[in-house]
Design a protein around this motif. Structure first.
Motif, PDB file in Angstrom:
ATOM      1  N   LEU A  15      81.728  30.596  40.741  1.00 48.29           N
ATOM      2  CA  LEU A  15      81.247  30.436  42.115  1.00 48.29           C
ATOM      3  C   LEU A  15      79.736  30.625  42.143  1.00 48.29           C
ATOM      4  N   ILE A  16      79.023  29.625  42.634  1.00 50.70           N
ATOM      5  CA  ILE A  16      77.571  29.731  42.807  1.00 50.70           C
ATOM      6  C   ILE A  16      77.271  29.772  44.301  1.00 50.70           C
ATOM      7  N   ASP A  38      83.120  17.594  39.507  1.00 50.58           N
ATOM      8  CA  ASP A  38      83.279  19.040  39.431  1.00 50.58           C
ATOM      9  C   ASP A  38      83.905  19.443  38.104  1.00 50.58           C
ATOM     10  N   LYS A  39      83.295  20.433  37.444  1.00 46.11           N
ATOM     11  CA  LYS A  39      83.870  20.901  36.185  1.00 46.11           C
ATOM     12  C   LYS A  39      84.190  22.376  36.299  1.00 46.11           C
ATOM     13  N   GLY A  40      84.756  22.776  37.428  1.00 42.20           N
ATOM     14  CA  GLY A  40      85.155  24.177  37.543  1.00 42.20           C
ATOM     15  C   GLY A  40      84.107  25.058  38.161  1.00 42.20           C
ATOM     16  N   ILE A  41      83.074  24.437  38.770  1.00 44.86           N
ATOM     17  CA  ILE A  41      82.044  25.237  39.447  1.00 44.86           C
ATOM     18  C   ILE A  41      82.041  24.869  40.925  1.00 44.86           C
ATOM     19  N   ASP A  42      82.128  25.873  41.777  1.00 41.52           N
ATOM     20  CA  ASP A  42      82.013  25.658  43.225  1.00 41.52           C
ATOM     21  C   ASP A  42      80.649  26.158  43.675  1.00 41.52           C
ATOM     22  N   VAL A  43      79.967  25.381  44.521  1.00 38.20           N
ATOM     23  CA  VAL A  43      78.660  25.776  45.057  1.00 38.20           C
ATOM     24  C   VAL A  43      78.770  25.842  46.572  1.00 38.20           C
ATOM     25  N   LEU A  44      78.485  27.022  47.133  1.00 32.71           N
ATOM     26  CA  LEU A  44      78.624  27.209  48.576  1.00 32.71           C
ATOM     27  C   LEU A  44      77.355  27.790  49.175  1.00 32.71           C
TER      28      LEU A  44
END
Ligand SMILES: O=C(O)c1cccc(C(=O)CC[C@H]2O[C@@H](n3cnc4c(=O)[nH]cnc43)[C@H](O)[C@@H]2O)c1
Length: 228
Positions: A15-16, A38-44
Motif C-alpha cells: 500500500l502506497i 497493477d502488480k500488487g501495489i495499491d496507491v491511495l
C-alpha cells in the motif's frame, strides 16, 4: 535487494499512501511505466496532515491483505542534509511537534513518559530501497523524516526542529500518521520524500513542486522493481 523482515508474500499487496492526487498520479505513472497494469501495489490519496493520513491508511489496511506500507510524496529538506530535487528515505519517522511547550523549549511524549513520538524504519528496507535508488542514479539520502502539522515557515522554527531531532533530513505532514496505522496492523513502513523546497523561511516561489514530482515518478519506477 530488500532484505528481512519485509518479504514479498504471495497474494499480499503493497500500500502506497500519498497526500494529494498529484503525488498519486506520478507514483502510478512510475509504477506502471514498465509493468503495465497493477502488480500488487495499491496507491491511495491520504489527505494532508497526520490525522487524515492515519485514518485513510487504517481504513485502507482493513480492506485488503497488505504486507508493506509506503508513504510517498514531496517534502521539505533540511539545509545541508537534503537539497531540492533529491530524495530522502526515512530511517526514522518522527512526530516532531507532538509534545509540550515548556519554558525551556519543548518536551516530546517520550521525555514526559506519555508515549512515543517516533517509529523506526527497518534497516533492511531502508538499505534495499536506498541502494536501488542510488543504482538508478537518483540522488538519495537517508535520515529522520519529521512529521509536522504546520509547514515550517521561519529560520528559527527550522533551527529548533533540526536541534530537536538530530540528523533530521526532511519535513512533511503525513509520515507519522501513516506509520501509526501500519504499526496498528503490525506492518512495516517506509517513507520516501522527493524534496520540493528547503525547510525554513516561507518562500512559495522557491518551491519546485513539479521537479519534485518528476523525481518522485522516477523513484516510483524503482520502487516497483525493488518491492515486488
Ligand atoms: O505555502 C504555501 O502556499 C503552499 C503551497 C503549496 C503547498 C503547500 C503545502 O503546505 C504543501 C504541504 C504538503 O506537501 C508536503 N510538504 C512539502 N514540503 C513540505 C515542508 O517543507 N514541510 C511540510 N510539508 C511539506 C506535505 O507532506 C503536505 O502533503 C504550501
Amino acid at each position: 535487494m530488500v532484505t528481512s523482515p519485509y518479504k514479498r508474500e504471495l497474494g499480499k499487496r503493497v500500500l502506497i499512501m500519498t497526500a494529494v492526487q498529484a503525488e498519486m498520479e506520478v507514483v502510478l505513472s512510475g509504477l506502471h511505466r514498465d509493468r503495465g497494469s497493477d502488480k500488487g501495489i495499491d496507491v491511495l490519496v491520504a489527505g494532508i496532515g497526520p490525522v487524515a493520513a492515519a485514518v485513510s491508511t487504517l481504513k485502507a489496511l482493513l480492506t485488503a491483505e497488505y504486507n508493506l506500507v509506503v508513504n510517498a510524496g514531496i517534502g521539505g529538506g533540511f539545509s545541508g542534509r537534503a537539497e531540492v530535487g533529491s530524495l530522502v528515505v526515512a530511517n526514522k519517522i518522527v512526530a516532531a511537534d507532538l509534545g509540550v511547550e515548556t519554558f525551556e523549549g519543548f518536551s516530546n511524549l517520550d521525555e514526559l513518559s506519555l508515549g512515543t513520538t517516533s517509529i523506526q524504519v527497518d534497516n533492511g528496507l531502508v538499505q534495499g530501497v536506498t541502494e536501488a535508488l542510488l543504482a538508478a542514479g537518483l540522488p538519495v539520502k537517508t535520515g529522520p523524516v519529521l512529521t509536522v502539522s504546520t509547514v515550517t515557515g521561519t529560520a528559527e522554527s527550522a533551527a529548533k526542529l533540526a536541534a530537536r531531532v538530530p540528523g533530521a533530513a526532511a519535513e512533511a505532514m503525513e509520515g507519522y500518521g501513516v506509520a501509526v496505522a501500519a504499526r496498528e496492523q503490525g506492518l512495516p513502513i517506509i517513507e520516501l520524500r522527493a524534496i520540493s523546497n528547503l525547510v525554513g523561511p516561507r518562500d512559495r516561489a522557491a518551491w519546485r513542486i513539479k521537479d519534485a514530482l518528476g523525481v518522485l515518478e522516477k523513484a516510483s519506477l524503482v520502487l516497483s522493481e525493488v518491492l515486488l
